[in-house]
Design a protein around this motif. Structure first.
Motif, PDB file in Angstrom:
ATOM      1  N   CYS A 103       0.810  -1.224   0.000  1.00 43.14           N
ATOM      2  CA  CYS A 103       0.000   0.000   0.000  1.00 43.14           C
ATOM      3  C   CYS A 103       0.841   1.271   0.000  1.00 43.14           C
ATOM      4  CB  CYS A 103      -0.928   0.011   1.224  1.00 43.14           C
ATOM      5  SG  CYS A 103      -2.008  -1.434   1.305  1.00 43.14           S
ATOM      6  N   HIS A 104       0.386   2.241  -0.796  1.00 45.73           N
ATOM      7  CA  HIS A 104       1.011   3.562  -0.774  1.00 45.73           C
ATOM      8  C   HIS A 104       0.673   4.278   0.541  1.00 45.73           C
ATOM      9  CE1 HIS A 104       0.259   3.137  -5.300  1.00 45.73           C
ATOM     10  NE2 HIS A 104       1.560   3.052  -5.148  1.00 45.73           N
ATOM     11  N   SER A 105      -0.579   4.155   0.943  1.00 47.93           N
ATOM     12  CA  SER A 105      -1.055   4.869   2.123  1.00 47.93           C
ATOM     13  C   SER A 105      -1.993   3.953   2.904  1.00 47.93           C
ATOM     14  CB  SER A 105      -1.778   6.157   1.723  1.00 47.93           C
ATOM     15  OG  SER A 105      -2.860   5.881   0.856  1.00 47.93           O
ATOM     16  N   ALA A 106      -2.417   4.428   4.068  1.00 47.87           N
ATOM     17  CA  ALA A 106      -3.291   3.600   4.906  1.00 47.87           C
ATOM     18  C   ALA A 106      -4.109   4.495   5.826  1.00 47.87           C
ATOM     19  CB  ALA A 106      -2.466   2.611   5.733  1.00 47.87           C
ATOM     20  N   ILE A 107      -5.171   3.909   6.374  1.00 44.92           N
ATOM     21  CA  ILE A 107      -5.976   4.588   7.391  1.00 44.92           C
ATOM     22  C   ILE A 107      -6.103   3.657   8.584  1.00 44.92           C
ATOM     23  CG2 ILE A 107      -7.239   5.954   5.688  1.00 44.92           C
ATOM     24  CD1 ILE A 107      -9.639   4.157   6.096  1.00 44.92           C
ATOM     25  N   LEU A 108      -6.165   4.256   9.767  1.00 44.40           N
ATOM     26  CA  LEU A 108      -6.294   3.506  11.012  1.00 44.40           C
ATOM     27  C   LEU A 108      -7.656   3.775  11.622  1.00 44.40           C
ATOM     28  CD1 LEU A 108      -5.222   1.865  13.424  1.00 44.40           C
ATOM     29  CD2 LEU A 108      -4.108   3.956  14.251  1.00 44.40           C
ATOM     30  N   ILE A 109      -8.406   2.692  11.900  1.00 43.04           N
ATOM     31  CA  ILE A 109      -9.736   2.802  12.481  1.00 43.04           C
ATOM     32  C   ILE A 109      -9.736   2.147  13.858  1.00 43.04           C
ATOM     33  CG2 ILE A 109     -12.160   2.114  12.249  1.00 43.04           C
ATOM     34  CD1 ILE A 109     -11.890   2.311   9.286  1.00 43.04           C
ATOM     35  N   SER A 110     -10.344   2.837  14.818  1.00 45.81           N
ATOM     36  CA  SER A 110     -10.466   2.301  16.168  1.00 45.81           C
ATOM     37  C   SER A 110     -11.829   2.679  16.726  1.00 45.81           C
ATOM     38  CB  SER A 110      -9.356   2.859  17.069  1.00 45.81           C
ATOM     39  OG  SER A 110      -9.484   2.386  18.387  1.00 45.81           O
ATOM     40  N   HIS A 111     -12.581   1.686  17.172  1.00 49.33           N
ATOM     41  CA  HIS A 111     -13.908   1.903  17.756  1.00 49.33           C
ATOM     42  C   HIS A 111     -14.793   2.742  16.827  1.00 49.33           C
ATOM     43  CE1 HIS A 111     -12.470   0.124  21.449  1.00 49.33           C
ATOM     44  NE2 HIS A 111     -11.474   0.987  21.488  1.00 49.33           N
ATOM     45  N   GLY A 112     -14.713   2.456  15.529  1.00 47.47           N
ATOM     46  CA  GLY A 112     -15.567   3.126  14.556  1.00 47.47           C
ATOM     47  C   GLY A 112     -15.116   4.506  14.132  1.00 47.47           C
ATOM     48  N   ASN A 113     -13.965   4.949  14.644  1.00 47.87           N
ATOM     49  CA  ASN A 113     -13.463   6.285  14.312  1.00 47.87           C
ATOM     50  C   ASN A 113     -12.208   6.194  13.455  1.00 47.87           C
ATOM     51  OD1 ASN A 113     -15.302   7.928  16.063  1.00 47.87           O
ATOM     52  ND2 ASN A 113     -14.328   6.709  17.671  1.00 47.87           N
ATOM     53  N   LEU A 114     -12.100   7.111  12.509  1.00 56.37           N
ATOM     54  CA  LEU A 114     -10.878   7.204  11.733  1.00 56.37           C
ATOM     55  C   LEU A 114      -9.858   7.973  12.578  1.00 56.37           C
ATOM     56  CD1 LEU A 114     -10.623   8.009   7.936  1.00 56.37           C
ATOM     57  CD2 LEU A 114      -8.861   8.660   9.565  1.00 56.37           C
ATOM     58  N   VAL A 115      -8.871   7.253  13.099  1.00 52.19           N
ATOM     59  CA  VAL A 115      -7.918   7.824  14.049  1.00 52.19           C
ATOM     60  C   VAL A 115      -6.788   8.553  13.346  1.00 52.19           C
ATOM     61  CG1 VAL A 115      -6.270   7.250  15.884  1.00 52.19           C
ATOM     62  CG2 VAL A 115      -8.460   6.060  15.750  1.00 52.19           C
ATOM     63  N   ASP A 116      -6.333   7.996  12.215  1.00 49.28           N
ATOM     64  CA  ASP A 116      -5.169   8.566  11.548  1.00 49.28           C
ATOM     65  C   ASP A 116      -5.148   8.097  10.097  1.00 49.28           C
ATOM     66  OD1 ASP A 116      -2.846   9.978  11.205  1.00 49.28           O
ATOM     67  OD2 ASP A 116      -1.593   8.693  12.472  1.00 49.28           O
ATOM     68  N   GLN A 117      -4.536   8.890   9.235  1.00 49.64           N
ATOM     69  CA  GLN A 117      -4.307   8.487   7.851  1.00 49.64           C
ATOM     70  C   GLN A 117      -3.015   9.105   7.367  1.00 49.64           C
ATOM     71  OE1 GLN A 117      -7.308  10.022   5.051  1.00 49.64           O
ATOM     72  NE2 GLN A 117      -8.020  11.395   6.649  1.00 49.64           N
ATOM     73  N   GLY A 118      -2.353   8.401   6.445  1.00 51.15           N
ATOM     74  CA  GLY A 118      -1.066   8.876   5.951  1.00 51.15           C
ATOM     75  C   GLY A 118      -0.334   7.753   5.250  1.00 51.15           C
ATOM     76  N   SER A 119       0.989   7.813   5.238  1.00 44.70           N
ATOM     77  CA  SER A 119       1.779   6.767   4.582  1.00 44.70           C
ATOM     78  C   SER A 119       1.566   5.443   5.308  1.00 44.70           C
ATOM     79  CB  SER A 119       3.260   7.134   4.601  1.00 44.70           C
ATOM     80  OG  SER A 119       3.779   7.053   5.913  1.00 44.70           O
ATOM     81  N   SER A 120       1.749   4.354   4.576  1.00 45.19           N
ATOM     82  CA  SER A 120       1.520   3.033   5.177  1.00 45.19           C
ATOM     83  C   SER A 120       2.472   2.786   6.344  1.00 45.19           C
ATOM     84  CB  SER A 120       1.669   1.938   4.118  1.00 45.19           C
ATOM     85  OG  SER A 120       2.941   1.995   3.497  1.00 45.19           O
ATOM     86  N   GLU A 121       3.713   3.274   6.260  1.00 42.10           N
ATOM     87  CA  GLU A 121       4.650   3.078   7.368  1.00 42.10           C
ATOM     88  C   GLU A 121       4.190   3.850   8.604  1.00 42.10           C
ATOM     89  OE1 GLU A 121       9.394   3.312   8.499  1.00 42.10           O
ATOM     90  OE2 GLU A 121       8.689   4.196   6.632  1.00 42.10           O
TER      91      GLU A 121
END
Length: 430
Positions: A217-235
């Motif tokens: 993946c070029h990029s990624a998003i992090l989801i926790s308890h139904g919320n988008l917590v963070d997004q950015g580079s996959s690393e």
């Protein structure tokens, strides 16, 4: 981002489920019996999620089980309706969300191939021309003419993936389905997904493997308890995800003698803008730097040179069983090599209150020309399976270095190991 560059646009998407104690309560609620009585509780699976996926991009979605990842994919695929918000998809979507979706268990594998082709609007003539490719990629042999209800999960995954990638998708959505396949099949799938990505297909990929996310993946998003917590580079996102997991492990393995709310003191030798730092902070790194074989600080090496990672620890309290580790990653964030004092059977460190201690890792540079980063961690551990590990501090991107080209020793692969090569034989006398 212009309209013609967008493959998926998710705008303020929420999903709320009603949870009933009994089927009777659900039925009464459906027919509005006694509106004044509340028969259900609500569960928010997603809370106002917003992000975009560019055409031809590969985006990973990470998060713990129950975080809302699968619900989000189902909404994007159109199999679940959001409670609020909107999803816009530009192109043909093919989704591998769970084993069995889109397959009739009574039909044979061959019949299900044609069934799926019809569902995606592909003519029988077109799928017939591709059938040999689908059958070859699935590699399930004579089982292609057996009912799919007789398939193992691995066979199911092989056929489902093979069908999906041959349905001419513009957007391919994959939810952890590859985890059921064997290693050889997973490698073949990853290779095919890279080919699709290079061909301009947009990929939305859920996996619990951070290496798979970073690799694909070029990029990624992090989801926790139904919320988008963070997004950015996959690393960046996978590091954030691992930090969340380790923080939870700390809470699970904590004891009354450890104060987890201590503020981690500033480190002047580490660039805060390029590093990601987390942990309880009871024991912390005061300095992390690279050096040559003479102990002189450096950030550039030739192939074969000796390198050192020198770490200075500081403890706020008396501690025992202190284990220090390092990890070298390439520029894409893929883990290459590293080790821990614990794994190497080095006597673990004990520190007195306000004591400093220096740990040095020495190794040869057997890497290809390029840029690399160093992550370090200090924890307490005694069990060989790391079940009691407690993280004091981890710094991702604590240092960085370059491997420069050595003219007389080319390296064609990411990591080189000394290889013994033998030749045998001679002239063949007829």
């Amino acid at each position: 981002m212009s309209f013609d560059e967008v493959a998926i646009k998710v705008s303020g998407v929420s999903k709320i489920y009603k949870m009933y104690n009994t089927p009777a309560d659900r039925l009464k609620d459906l027919f509005n019996v006694s509106k004044t009585k509340k028969r259900h509780q609500t569960f928010s699976a997603l809370n106002s999620i917003t992000f975009e996926v560019k055409k031809g991009d590969t985006v990973g979605i990470v998060g713990k089980n129950g975080s809302g990842k699968s619900t989000l994919l189902q909404i994007i695929a159109g199999t679940v309706t959001p409670t609020s918000g909107k999803v816009e998809v530009f192109g043909k979507v093919v989704a591998l969300l769970e084993l069995g979706s889109g397959f009739n268990p009574e039909f044979t594998g061959r019949e299900n191939v044609y069934l799926n082709a019809t569902m995606f609007g592909i003519s029988r003539e077109s799928i017939e021309s591709k059938f040999s490719e689908i059958e070859s990629f699935a590699d399930i042999g004579e089982h292609i003419d057996q009912p799919v209800k007789t398939y193992s999960s691995g066979m199911f995954a092989r056929l489902a993936f093979s069908v999906a990638i041959h349905m001419e998708p513009d957007i391919l959505i994959i939810d952890e389905i590859l985890a059921v396949g064997d290693a050889a099949f997973q490698a073949k799938c990853v290779s095919k997904m890279r080919q699709l990505k290079d061909g301009g297909v947009s990929l939305l990929f859920v996996s619990h493997s951070v290496d798979a996310i970073k690799s694909m993946c070029h990029s990624a998003i992090l989801i926790s308890h139904g919320n988008l917590v963070d997004q950015g580079s996959s690393e960046k996102i996978t590091n954030h995800y691992l930090a969340m997991i380790r923080d939870e492990m700390n809470q699970y393995n904590s004891d009354d003698s450890i104060q987890n709310d201590e503020t981690i003191e500033e480190i002047t030798s580490i660039d805060a803008s390029s590093s990601f730092r987390y942990g309880s902070g009871l024991v912390s790194f005061r300095d992390v730097h690279m050096a040559n074989e003479n102990g002189e600080p450096t950030k550039a090496y030739e192939f074969g040179e000796q390198a050192s990672i020198i770490c200075t620890l500081y403890s706020k309290e008396k501690v025992t069983d202190i284990n220090v580790s390092f990890l070298v990653r390439d520029i894409t964030g893929i883990d290459l090599f590293g080790t821990t004092m614990f794994d190497e059977d080095i006597t673990l460190v004990s520190l007195e209150k306000q004591e400093k201690r220096t740990i040095r890792f020495n190794f040869p540079i057997w890497l290809r020309q390029g840029s690399y980063s160093v992550s370090v961690a200090v924890n307490r551990v005694t069990d060989r399976d790391y079940s009691d590990v407690f993280l004091y501090e981890q710094i991702d991107g604590a240092s960085a270095f370059e491997v420069i080209r050595k003219i007389d020793r080319p390296v064609h692969y990411k990591v080189h190991f000394p290889i013994r090569i033998e030749t045998e034989g001679g002239l063949y006398d007829k």
